[in-house]
Design an enzyme around this catalytic site. Structure first.
Site, short mmCIF file in Angstrom:
data_model
loop_
_atom_site.label_atom_id
_atom_site.label_comp_id
_atom_site.label_asym_id
_atom_site.label_seq_id
_atom_site.Cartn_x
_atom_site.Cartn_y
_atom_site.Cartn_z
N GLY A 174 0.86 -1.26 -0.19
CA GLY A 174 -0.04 -0.04 -0.03
C GLY A 174 0.91 1.22 0.01
N GLU A 198 4.92 -8.86 17.04
CA GLU A 198 5.82 -8.54 18.12
C GLU A 198 5.64 -9.29 19.37
OE1 GLU A 198 7.68 -4.38 18.36
OE2 GLU A 198 6.28 -4.24 19.84
#
Ligand code: UDP
Length: 330
Positions: free
Chosen positions: A100, A279
């Site tokens: 994107g 994460e």
């Protein structure tokens, strides 16, 4: 007794896809080259400074409780480390995702990497993007190349970051086992501003998140819901590691991405999206698979943060971005 030499490990990979996908067996029996105990071989006749006998950085922790070095400026002699690695003729794969509007960060990322990142080494960038036509032309130095991998778009930014583990795992299985020795996976909304070189090479590295260095573990933004596979109770944890940088030898990073991918799939099947996407799973992984080298926040800073006195140099930093503007969904 193996002191020096090459050992070849035969790995059989099973690529498991769950959730909406059918179970799929990924069969190639690939050979991963591991040069056992040759890491510290040193050529004769190279001059370098005598090692210091006192701690050169008393202001910071330079070793973990499991004796992995924490890399800070002033703790290493690059000429020694380069003498070890330069003659090994290694290739460093570097994966970067720009989907994107994140393609806009590529120019600065690549140009600054060419100035500072693994200079003198063979670097192969693998760029995952849904906008190959918008990839900027950046002149690469000798021995450096870039491969564009067309990747499906997504209208959810969470999906993009979550799927990185799976895509890196697959890239390792299909290509990197034969094309590279080490791999780094780096966020694209970043830029290099100082030296990043062979001192970062190790079996498996993690980077200290600049926002949580020195923070008590109970305040780390680990996944705290016991329903998630990434759950870490308040009294556990070593450091809070940043997901913007992972790296190490190909075989070790394969194990990491495969494990995190499988755990993300379990959470997805249970309809849990963890606090900080991949994460959170990375932090869970490192709790039980300790990194062999830890990079200080010099290797992952944030442009909006004021430089602290222990930061003698900033090497890599996340740029300031307008989340509402660049992400496909809020
Ligand atoms: N990313 C991307 N397109 C998106 C969202 C994320 O390519 O729309 C990739 C990109 O490589 C980025 C990384 O995922 O550096 C992490 O996402 P982001 O920087 O938004 O997460 P943050 O670190 O800000 O939480």
């Amino acid at each position: 007794m193996l002191l020096y030499g090459f050992v070849y490990f035969s790995y059989t990979f099973y690529w498991l896809r769950s959730g909406m996908h059918d179970a799929l067996e990924f069969t190639p029996s690939v050979e991963i080259k591991q040069d056992v105990n040759t890491d510290l071989r040193f050529p004769e006749g190279i001059k370098y400074n005598q090692p210091a006998v006192s701690n050169s950085r008393p202001d910071v922790t330079t070793v973990t409780p499991w004796l992995a070095p924490i890399m800070w400026e002033g703790t290493f002699d690059l000429s020694v480390i380069d003498a070890i690695y330069l003659h090994k003729n290694i290739t460093v794969a570097t994966t970067v995702f720009a989907l994107g509007k994140y393609v806009r960060f590529l120019k600065d990322f690549l140009e600054s990497a060419e100035q500072h990142f693994m200079v003198g080494y063979r670097v192969h960038y693998y760029l995952f993007t849904d906008r190959p036509d918008e990839v900027p032309v950046v002149t690469l130095g000798p021995g450096r190349q870039l491969t564009v991998i067309k990747t499906p778009s997504s209208d959810r930014w969470q999906e993009i970051t979550l799927r990185r583990m799976e895509m890196i795992e697959k890239l390792i299985e299909e290509r990197l086992v034969t094309e590279a020795d080490y791999i780094f996976s780096l966020d694209v909304d970043t830029k290099f501003c100082g030296h990043w070189g062979s001192e970062t090479l190790a079996d498996i590295i993690a980077v200290l998140h600049p926002g949580y260095f020195g923070t008590p573990q109970r305040e780390f933004p680990y996944e705290r819901r016991p329903e998630s596979v990434a759950f870490i109770p308040p009294e556990e944890g070593d450091y809070y590691y940043g997901g913007a940088v992972i790296g190490g030898r190909i075989g070790y990073v394969h194990k990491l991405t495969k494990t995190c991918h499988a755990q993300l799939d379990v959470d997805r099947a249970n309809q849990i999206e963890v606090a900080w996407q991949e994460e959170s799973h990375l932090n869970k992984y490192f709790l039980y698979n300790k990194p062999s080298k830890v990079l200080s926040p010099e290797y992952l800073w944030q442009d909006f943060k004021e430089k602290t006195s222990n930061m003698k140099v900033i090497r890599f930093s996340q740029v300031i971005k307008n989340y509402a503007e660049v992400r496909p969904n809020p």
